[in-house]
Structure formats: structure tokens, C-alpha cells
Design an enzyme around this catalytic site. Structure first.
Site, PDB file in Angstrom:
ATOM      1  N   SER A 537       0.816  -1.212   0.000  1.00  0.00           N
ATOM      2  CA  SER A 537       0.000   0.000   0.000  1.00  0.00           C
ATOM      3  C   SER A 537       0.853   1.265   0.000  1.00  0.00           C
ATOM      4  O   SER A 537       1.534   1.554  -0.966  1.00  0.00           O
ATOM      5  CB  SER A 537      -0.963  -0.047   1.194  1.00  0.00           C
ATOM      6  N   ASP A 548      10.545   5.834  -9.799  1.00  0.00           N
ATOM      7  CA  ASP A 548      10.180   6.557 -11.022  1.00  0.00           C
ATOM      8  C   ASP A 548      11.004   7.828 -11.200  1.00  0.00           C
ATOM      9  O   ASP A 548      11.396   8.178 -12.320  1.00  0.00           O
ATOM     10  CB  ASP A 548       8.687   6.905 -11.002  1.00  0.00           C
ATOM     11  N   LYS A 562      -0.701  -4.393  -3.210  1.00  0.00           N
ATOM     12  CA  LYS A 562      -2.007  -3.871  -2.779  1.00  0.00           C
ATOM     13  C   LYS A 562      -2.158  -2.446  -3.289  1.00  0.00           C
ATOM     14  O   LYS A 562      -1.646  -1.509  -2.711  1.00  0.00           O
ATOM     15  CB  LYS A 562      -2.099  -3.919  -1.252  1.00  0.00           C
TER      16      LYS A 562
END
Length: 761
Positions: A537, A548, A562
Site C-alpha cells: 500500500s 520513477d 495492494k
């Protein structure tokens, strides 16, 4: 501490007593578009609202997305007292029937699933067939009580449950359950009769075997075939206890007690148990995190989500006849103890240091949770089958002192490790974050010193830099199951200039981008994020953003996956936890299902086929949306091939990693074992071989760590018993953090070489 998204119900409580359904549609500016009051027995098909009502999802805000949930229909083993039970069905002969409140709830749930869930999935004949299979598997997962003959009796229901669900007709579900209950009670009575006749009548020299798991097996054709399956189960149960050194008299007493208890509980089923099981067979078709909670379960669930009571801090779920540990609450008693692990199966619970260990195989989850609960500073003993073994006879007794899970116990902690390279010593800082937390109450009161993950990490970094400084930093998110989304966003902001951090897409395809608005950067040095399979999560959002942006390396193993958002909606009877949105990386890919793939992988003993979003049936798939504009901080990909090569060479030669790989191979061999022998002499050979292999693995790890090897298995077992009663201190520096530090030093060395080369004449 876990908090859910706001309840975006598609009706008003006042407008839905029991007779009508208020359908309200608003546009994205919250202006009323359509409002109708419909009788509960009318399907919502009106074209006037159909387009707007196909997906009802109100805009999300940062406050709404404060915290998200890791897993679905689970209980925390927290709290101090059992809740008052509902009236039980004491007599197995008294058939259970649905209540008017349950029928109303069925209609309500059907509407919310069709019009509020992220996944567009109509309740039709195809879904009816899936519900039929899932319901039967929920009742009898090991296919031990019902036969194909029983299923054929109910074959007409397979494609008729859709209209029954939407209209609140629950008779099919209760008829199936009543048949299951009668078969279960009759079977257990027959087993008890066999045990009373004497286990000496069983043939233990016959060459035969029994599968360890019947979940994927076909249904037995009839009750005669089930007789043979149960004959083997009884033999296996006897052999398991003989191998554990028990006499036949003790074994018979133990098995009789177990099956009498199961028979008693089978007769104590309540109407609400049937309804909750059936509704979850429906809801989990949509995704594994969409769950129905009965009124009692809702109360239990809400208490546990507040973490306001004492317990052991473990998230549990039903797993066939067992209660399985899904994860441990960071800094909770079980986590600090260090002996209980995810995927362990609980088979017994004892109170205090000397209380009788009660066998809980076959118990309902809430009953097991009630046993595990208890007051602060009291001791509970859990008998578990370790996740690393497939033999049910291989159990371990773990003592855990119950306590309250405190915010300060879950706070970020730091340490520093020195890595020596020739004449240079590099100082690498480590910050371990068990969960993404925030003291919302203190924040609401305007406390400038309110605790939060970001604020604590900021202080820890400043402290490390104010001393002798650090050359690199590791953010350790292993076993971090998530928490406050806003904290994941703000923590990312400590390492990047302003920019997007995560995207959230709602059920109506609207995308909200969450940004770090602060262009200040607290730390711009070498960075690594350490993750494992239990990182989920909010942890995945942070790791994905760092990856990224090229801001640092993600090291470890594939994370949980998740990437969905749930909200709890109140019903007239119970609650519905509904999946409403998905998380996406700024690069466009979802964190759902795939999780975050590390740049540099570490070996792991966690079985990815047992733990992770991609192991959950009906999990929402991975997909991607349009990336947002962002500027990568650095192009660290150029260094990766060299870093991976050096890392692989190091772990190939490191004695601790060598021992770890042997342990991984040993566990893989165990998992590949599909059956065990029921011939006693052969079973003993299998047992001795397993013990010898396990001892070899354990000693290999101990020698690699500089500890003395155990002389024999008995010494190892004695050590385990001593360890089970010892409270373990959390270690920030272990094998994996040391290797991650080495990777950062490799990166620093490469940067130094590049700088030296570019500055040379």
C-alpha cells in the site's frame, strides 16, 4: 492504527429504513443530477439515471485518502474481552433460516456492488455460477463433508442465484448450508465412533498415502468415498502424534476431544454465520478486499481498527480448518517477540504459562480471536504449524505477552552502519519505518509537535547529518503494510523537489494526481529503499515514486501488490467494505497486483505463492493509465548492471547468504511435497529425514553467524522453547541492511571513479 476512507454511501440512512431505496446522483461539482426513491423490490433500470448511476463515486480528497487497508476480511488478534455472542443454534437438528434484516441487507449489498464497486460486474447468470462454487468452497474447502451427490441436488441453483441475491431470497443459501451442517455433524459422529472402537484397528503397515491439501481435488462422488478419505485422515492424525512421542491412549483422547469440539461448534452455528459466509462468497467475486461484516463482526472490526485494546497484534484469517497469520502489526507484541511469522497456522491456544492448550482446528475465526485476546501483560500460548513446514505434526509453542500497540512503538527508528573499503570508511544511515503513521488527533488540535512519519524521519536525518554525517541512506520498509497515504506523499517530498507522487483513479475513470507541493529537499545524497513481500500500500507508493524519479534504488523483493482503495459503508444490517479506486504510479503503471519490482533483488524465504495480492483469487488486475509529467532526478539506470553484478558476486561468496540459499532450497523441497505416507515405518523415515534436513539448515545459518551448531535435534528443540519465551529486541541492522549498505557504497565508488575520470587531463 488504521482508518478508512469516508463512507460515500449511495443512500441516506434516513431515506432507507426498510421499504425504499433513495437513488441520488451528483455531478463532479456536487450538483444534483437525479434523485429517485425506489421500492426495494424494484431493480434500478431507469434510463433517466442509468448512465450517471452505473458507477457512483464521489471525488476523493487527501483527507479521504488518509489511510488505506492492506487486506480483506480479517481480524486483528487484539482486544481484551469477547463480545457477547448472538443466540446460537444449539441443536443441529434445528435448521437455520434467514431473517428479514438479512434479506434487506442482501438487496442493499447487491445494489452497492453493481453501482458502487470499482469493477463493472453485473449480477447475472455467470456471476451466479461463480458464487455457487465459491460458497461451497467456503463451507467445505477441503471437500471433506459434501459429496458430488450433494452438489447434484443443488445443481438447479447454479444459474439462479443472481435474481435471488438481488431480490433478497436467501433460501438457496440456507438450504445448502443446512445440508452441509447435517453432513458435518453426521461425519463427526461417525469419526468419534471409529475412535471409540480403538485406533489399534487401523492398519499402519498398508502402503498408502494421503494428500496434504485437498483444495484442488475433485469432490468425492458419494459418502462411501468420503468414508475412505476420513479413514486416511484418522490414520494420519494418529501417526502425526505418534511421531511426536505420544502414546495411543493420549492420541485417542486428543482426537476425541478435537472432534467432539468440532461437532459441538457445528451445532452452534448462527443464522448470521450463514449469511456472512454467503454474502462474502458474493462480494469476493468482485475482489478479495470487498467484504460484508455482520453486526457482530462490524463491532469487532471497528474496535480492532482503533487498536485501542490489548492483544498480540496479529492479523488473522481462516485458512481451511486452520487460522492463518496474515501479517503482524508493526511494533506489536507478536512482532517484537519475533517467533510468530506470516503464513503460520494456529492450531492451539493456551492461557498463561501453564494453562491447557485448547485445540482450535475447525473453529470459527472470531472464536479463535476471542481466545487469543486478553488483558495487558497477560500471557497467551499459541501452538502453530510453521509456514516453513507442510507436516501438520510439526508444531511449535510460542508464548506472547499481550500488550497495547502504541504509536511511539511504531515510530521510525535510526541506526548507522560503517562499511570499510580499503582505507575508507563509509557511514550509511538506516531508518526503519514500521508503518506510515500520523497522530491525527494531535493535528486536529493544532499541536505543532504532533507525531508523524515524515516529521520523525526529518528529525532523524537531521540528527545523523549533524553528527559525523552520513554518506548514504537506507529507508527500510520491510513488513510495512501501509498506513497514511498523505505521509507517503510528504515523505517522498523530503527527497525530491516539488512534483507528482501518485495517481488515484476512481470507478468513474476520474484521475486525481497527488503532488508534493514543497520544492525543498531535505536529503539529496545516495538513497536506497529496502522492501520485501510484506511491504504494501503506502510503502509501495513511496518506493514506486523514488524509483520513477530515479531518486534512489529499490532493493529487496517484489512487494505485496495492494493498489486498491476501500471504504466502509454502513448498511441497515452490518457493514460493507467496498473497493472504490486504484493507485497508479506517476509513470502510469498500477501498483495493484504486481507491486513494485526491485532494481536489485535479494533472496527471500517468503513463499510468493502464499503471500501477495497476486495469490488472492479475483484480485483486480494490473493495468496502466496515462503517465503524468515529471522530471527524473537522476539517470541511475546506467549504474545498475555494475551494481547488480557486484551484489550477486558478494552474496555468492557470503557465508550467511550461502546458508540462506540452502534454507530456501529446503523450504522449496517441503512445499513440493504433495503427500505423506500412511505406512508407519515409511512415515518415520520421512520424519527423520525432515528433522535431519532442518537441523542441517539451522546449523548452517548459525555457523555463518558465528554461533555454535546444535549437537542434535533435541538440543535445537530445547533452544526453540527457550527462544519462544524471550522477548526479542528489534534489530535495525541485519544481513539485508548490511548488503544494501554495500550496494550504496558501490554506487559511491562508481561516482568517485566517474568524477576522477572526468577531471583528469
Amino acid at each position: 492504527m488504521t482508518q478508512y476512507l469516508n463512507d460515500h454511501s449511495i443512500y441516506s440512512e434516513k431515506e432507507v429504513p426498510f421499504k425504499s431505496f433513495r437513488m441520488v446522483t451528483k455531478d463532479r461539482n456536487q450538483k444534483l443530477v437525479c434523485a429517485r426513491t425506489l421500492p426495494y423490490n424494484q431493480n434500478i433500470t431507469s434510463r433517466r439515471c442509468s448512465k450517471m448511476m452505473k458507477k457512483i463515486t464521489l471525488p476523493f480528497s487527501a483527507r479521504n485518502l488518509a489511510l488505506t487497508l492492506l487486506l480483506g476480511s480479517l481480524f486483528f488478534a487484539l482486544g481484551s474481552a469477547a463480545l457477547s455472542p448472538e443466540p446460537a443454534n444449539e441443536s443441529p437438528s434445528a435448521e437455520l433460516t434467514p431473517t428479514p434484516e438479512q434479506q434487506t441487507a442482501s438487496r442493499d449489498i447487491a445494489r452497492q456492488l453493481e453501482y458502487g464497486h470499482y469493477r463493472t460486474l453485473p449480477i447475472n447468470r455467470e456471476l451466479s455460477s461463480q458464487v455457487f462454487d465459491r460458497y461451497l468452497e467456503s463451507l467445505d474447502p477441503q471437500k471433506l463433508y459434501l459429496s458430488q451427490e450433494d452438489l447434484d441436488t443443488f445443481a438447479d441453483y447454479r444459474f439462479r442465484l443472481d435474481s435471488a441475491i438481488k431480490s433478497g431470497q436467501l433460501d438457496p443459501a440456507f438450504r445448502i448450508y443446512n445440508r452441509f451442517q447435517s453432513r458435518q455433524v453426521a461425519r463427526l459422529e461417525k469419526v468419534l465412533k471409529q475412535l471409540e472402537d480403538g485406533i489399534d484397528k487401523l492398519d499402519f503397515e498398508r502402503e498408502e498415502a494421503i494428500p496434504l491439501d485437498r483444495k484442488e481435488a475433485a469432490w468425492a462422488p458419494d459418502q462411501d468415498a468420503l468414508d475412505d478419505i476420513w479413514r486416511k485422515r484418522i490414520k494420519s492424525g494418529v501417526l502425526a502424534q505418534r511421531l511426536d512421542g505420544k502414546s495411543d491412549e493420549q492420541i485417542a483422547e486428543s482426537l476425541v476431544k478435537r472432534y467432539k469440539g468440532q461437532k459441538k461448534r457445528a451445532g452452534q452455528a448462527r443464522s448470521e454465520d450463514v449469511f456472512q459466509t454467503y454474502m462474502n462468497a458474493v462480494t469476493t467475486i468482485y475482489d478479495p478486499h470487498t467484504q460484508y461484516f455482520s453486526p457482530r463482526t462490524s463491532e469487532n472490526f471497528n474496535i480492532n481498527m482503533s487498536l485501542s485494546l490489548e492483544g498480540i497484534g496479529a492479523v488473522l484469517q481462516s485458512d481451511n480448518e486452520f487460522t492463518k497469520v496474515v501479517r503482524l502489526v508493526p511494533a506489536g507484541p507478536a512482532d517484537k517477540n519475533g517467533r510468530l511469522k506470516p503464513a503460520d497456522r494456529i492450531v492451539g491456544v493456551g492461557q498463561g504459562e501453564n494453562g491447557e492448550v485448547i485445540n482450535v482446528i475447525g473453529w470459527r475465526l472470531d472464536e479463535v480471536v476471542d481466545l487469543i485476546r486478553g488483558p495487558k501483560h497477560s500471557t497467551v500460548r499459541l501452538e502453530v504449524i510453521p509456514a516453513k513446514t507442510t507436516d501438520e505434526s510439526k508444531t511449535r509453542l510460542i508464548s506472547i505477552v499481550r500488550d497495547r500497540v502504541k504509536l511511539e512503538d511504531q515510530s521510525a527508528k535510526s541506526d548507522i552502519i560503517d562499511i570499510q573499503r580499503e582505507d575508507t570508511t563509509r557511514r550509511i544511515g538506516i531508518i526503519h519505518i514500521p508503518t506510515f503513521y500520523a497522530d491525527f488527533r494531535a493535528m486536529q488540535l493544532g499541536d505543532p509537535n504532533a507525531r508523524s512519519t515524515t516529521r520523525d524521519v526529518q528529525q532523524l536525518i537531521q540528527e545523523m547529518r549533524s553528527g559525523d554525517g552520513i554518506d548514504g541512506l537506507i529507508i527500510d520498509l520491510r513488513n510495512n503494510g501501509g498506513g497514511a497515504l498523505q505521509e507517503a506523499i510528504s515523505l517522498t517530498g523530503l527527497f525530491i523537489e516539488e512534483g507528482p507522487t501518485v495517481q488515484v483513479r476512481t470507478a468513474d475513470d476520474r484521475v486525481r494526481v497527488y503532488d508534493d507541493p514543497d520544492d525543498a529537499v531535505l536529503y539529496n545524497g545516495p538513497l536506497a529503499v529496502l522492501v520485501n513481500r510484506m511491504s504494501a500500500s503506502a510503502s509501495e507508493i513511496f518506493a514506486a515514486a523514488i524509483q520513477d524519479y530515479g531518486r534512489g534504488y529499490v532493493v529487496g523483493e517484489q512487494t505485496f501488490g495492494k493498489g486498491t482503495v476501500q471504504a466502509v459503508r454502513g448498511l441497515s444490517h452490518g457493514q460493507l467494505k467496498l473497493t472504490e479506486a486504484k493507485f497508479y504510479r506517476i509513470s502510469g503503471g498500477s501498483t495493484q497486483h504486481r507491486g513494485v519490482i526491485p532494481d536489485i533483488e535479494m533472496p527471500s524465504t517468503i513463499d510468493h505463492t502464499l503471500i501477495g495480492e497476486d495469490t488472492l483469487p479475483t484480485a483486480l488486475p494490473w493495468d496502466q493509465i496515462t503517465p503524468v509529467k515529471y522530471r527524473r532526478v537522476d539517470d541511475i539506470q546506467d549504474e545498475l548492471p555494475v551494481l547488480v553484478q557486484r551484489h550477486n558476486q558478494r552474496i555468492l561468496e557470503n557465508p550467511e547468504f550461502v546458508a540462506l540459499r540452502k534454507e530456501i532450497d529446503y523450504i522449496a523441497d517441503l512445499r513440493n511435497t504433495k503427500e505423506v505416507s500412511l505406512k508407519e515405518s515409511r512415515r518415520r523415515l520421512e520424519w527423520d529425514g525432515l528433522r535431519e534436513a532442518e537441523l542441517s539448515v539451522v546449523n548452517g545459518r548459525r555457523v555463518a553467524e558465528g554461533l555454535p551448531a546444535f549437537r542434535d535435534y533435541n538440543e535445537f528443540e530445547s533452544w526453540q522453547e527457550d527462544e519462544a519465551t524471550r522477548q526479542d529486541s528489534q534489530k535495525l541492522i541485519d544481513l539485508f541492511t548490511r548488503e544494501t549498505a554495500e550496494i550504496l557504497v558501490d554506487s559511491l565508488d562508481l561516482d568517485t571513479q566517474v568524477a576522477s575520470h572526468s577531471s583528469s587531463p
